[in-house]
Design an enzyme around this catalytic site. Structure first.
Site, PDB file in Angstrom:
ATOM      1  N   ARG A 272      63.495 -37.504 -14.913  1.00 50.37           N
ATOM      2  CA  ARG A 272      63.177 -38.116 -16.206  1.00 50.37           C
ATOM      3  C   ARG A 272      61.776 -37.864 -16.737  1.00 50.37           C
ATOM      4  NH1 ARG A 272      65.014 -44.102 -15.102  1.00 50.37           N
ATOM      5  NH2 ARG A 272      65.220 -43.495 -12.897  1.00 50.37           N
TER       6      ARG A 272
ATOM      7  N   TRP B   5      68.409 -29.351 -16.300  1.00 48.43           N
ATOM      8  CA  TRP B   5      68.631 -28.206 -15.424  1.00 48.43           C
ATOM      9  C   TRP B   5      68.946 -28.742 -14.036  1.00 48.43           C
ATOM     10  CZ3 TRP B   5      63.841 -28.535 -18.132  1.00 48.43           C
ATOM     11  CH2 TRP B   5      62.802 -29.155 -17.414  1.00 48.43           C
TER      12      TRP B   5
ATOM     13  N   GLU C 136      72.017 -30.542  -5.761  1.00 44.88           N
ATOM     14  CA  GLU C 136      73.265 -30.945  -6.433  1.00 44.88           C
ATOM     15  C   GLU C 136      74.355 -29.926  -6.144  1.00 44.88           C
ATOM     16  OE1 GLU C 136      71.069 -31.474 -10.479  1.00 44.88           O
ATOM     17  OE2 GLU C 136      72.823 -32.791 -10.547  1.00 44.88           O
TER      18      GLU C 136
HETATM   19  N1  ARG Z   1      75.426 -33.455 -10.167  1.00 42.87           N
HETATM   20  C1  ARG Z   1      76.099 -32.859 -11.286  1.00 42.87           C
HETATM   21  C2  ARG Z   1      76.523 -31.437 -10.906  1.00 42.87           C
HETATM   22  O1  ARG Z   1      76.281 -31.010  -9.830  1.00 42.87           O
HETATM   23  C3  ARG Z   1      75.221 -32.779 -12.527  1.00 42.87           C
HETATM   24  C4  ARG Z   1      74.531 -34.083 -12.935  1.00 42.87           C
HETATM   25  C5  ARG Z   1      73.375 -33.868 -13.878  1.00 42.87           C
HETATM   26  N2  ARG Z   1      72.367 -33.060 -13.243  1.00 42.87           N
HETATM   27  C6  ARG Z   1      71.253 -32.592 -13.846  1.00 42.87           C
HETATM   28  N3  ARG Z   1      70.444 -31.859 -13.124  1.00 42.87           N
HETATM   29  N4  ARG Z   1      70.976 -32.857 -15.106  1.00 42.87           N
HETATM   30  O2  ARG Z   1      77.072 -30.706 -11.685  1.00 42.87           O
END
Ligand code: ARG
Length: 396
Positions: A100, A270, A275
């Site tokens: 953020r 991004w 993730e």
């Molecule tokens: N965790 C989700 C994914 O792997 C995306 C969530 C938003 N992530 C971000 N970096 N804005 O697709």
């Protein structure tokens, strides 16, 4: 089913009320959360003054306008400045987001006049192009028509603008992203034909609904930037044919600003490497790559105590960061992003604001304890504006 070339087949078995009114409430006002509208207008005004926009006008005048509009129509229309500020603050208030620090940089596309499903889908594609920006990812939000009395908003059924299909094989195994099984079934029900050669990374069509009309629109290949995975040392990894898309654009969350709901308001930032490397490609109920990678690395997978999973996980995450960097696509690592989040907290504190954060989402899924975000507690109360789960979810 077509496996990934020479790969593990990527198959898984797997308030303040509006004060001092002499006017009595009309039915319209009764249905609308006027207190939320007023709080928002006051907050917008106060923060604009704080950052030096003295020319925003008198808050009382704007409040009277909003009140009259709600009395007459059952809702009100945000000014462009309110919409932009509201969307940015909704990001700032998102307790689950570690990224953020850059909330002020969000590019806001005002598409409130757009509600026709194919137009919505077309603008989602345009969103992708703007956000992708040749790899230099820009945070963008596209805000479509809001919910209004007698005029429902359009709804995007896809969780993200880019989602990979999942196919169930005759053996019960699943190829693709198992998270999207229900979404894939919905697409097929609505007439989507999967490609002749099905693969683990087939992009699903966009599905948009409005006033009983639905549409199915393919996302053009040239709008989907993808990064093929390779590893700085493990040469075999690039031959697995594993890849991921560059832009995570959440498209099924409801944006709520000052009492108004925008159910279709896709937004993106991004990626943080984990993730993809520690969740999307690693989770047992997603692409489940760790057992395969562990074996290819020659690790002893016969016992958990060899920590083969952890070792495979680290290499998969190195591959993600390495590949995005090689491809010149914006990405961040969890150490850097943890530091940045603490910087964000300090800035918010200095501005006299609390910053709600959900520990279990902020702490990265690898190496939690060696990132600074692990070692503290956070404010947890929910602030508005914000993003909320879809009222019409497709199960994953
Ligand atoms: N965790 C989700 C994914 O792997 C995306 C969530 C938003 N992530 C971000 N970096 N804005 O697709």
């Amino acid at each position: 089913m077509a496996p990934v070339p020479s790969s593990p087949t990527v198959v898984m078995s797997l308030s303040a009320s509006l004060v001092e009114h002499s006017i009595t409430e009309t039915p319209n006002e009764a249905e609308f959360d006027i207190a939320e509208a007023e709080d928002f207008v006051r907050q917008h005004h106060a923060e604009a003054v704080q950052v030096g926009f003295g020319d925003i006008g008198k808050v009382e005048a704007r409040l009277a306008e909003v009140h009259a509009e709600i009395a007459a129509t059952g809702t009100y229309r945000h000014t462009t400045a309110e919409l932009t500020y509201g969307a940015r603050v909704a990001w700032r208030n998102s307790a689950r987001c570690i990224g953020r620090l850059y909330w002020r940089s969000l590019k806001v596309r005002d598409l409130r006049e757009v509600s026709e499903p194919t137009e919505v889908a077309k603008e989602c594609v345009e969103h992708l192009r703007l956000a992708t920006n040749g790899g230099k990812i820009r945070p963008v939000i596209s805000i479509f028509a809001p919910e209004e009395p007698g005029s429902p908003a359009p709804l995007i059924r896809n969780e993200q603008i880019i989602r990979y299909a999942a196919y169930r094989g005759s053996d019960g195994g699943i190829m693709g992203d198992a998270r999207n099984l229900a979404l894939t079934e919905l697409a097929v029900q609505r007439g989507w034909e999967p490609p002749a050669h099905r693969g683990p990374f087939d992009v699903l069509p966009l599905m948009v609904e409005h006033n009983g009309k639905t549409c199915l629109v393919d996302v053009p290949e040239d709008a989907v930037l993808e990064v093929p995975l390779s590893h700085p040392e493990l040469d075999w990894l690039e031959r697995l044919g594993v890849k991921w898309h560059a832009v995570p654009a959440i498209s099924n969350m409801r944006l709520r600003i000052g009492g108004i709901d925008y159910p279709s308001a896709p937004f993106n930032g991004w990626y943080m490497g984990t993730e993809i490397g520690a969740r999307n490609l690693a989770d047992h109920d997603r692409y489940d790559l760790l057992p395969y990678i562990g074996k290819r690395m020659g690790l002893d997978t016969s016992s958990e105590t060899t920590l083969w999973r952890d070792r495979a996980l680290v290499e998969l995450n190195r591959a993600v960061l390495h590949s995005f960097q090689q491809a010149n696509v914006t990405i961040t690592d969890h150490h850097t992003e943890s530091q940045r989040f603490l910087t964000h907290l300090k800035k918010e504190e200095a501005a006299g604001r609390t910053c709600p954060a959900d520990w279990s989402w902020i702490v990265p899924p690898v190496s939690g304890g060696i990132t600074p975000v692990y070692h503290r507690y956070y404010d947890t109360e929910e602030l508005l504006p914000n993003f909320f789960p879809s009222s019409c979810p497709v199960k994953h």
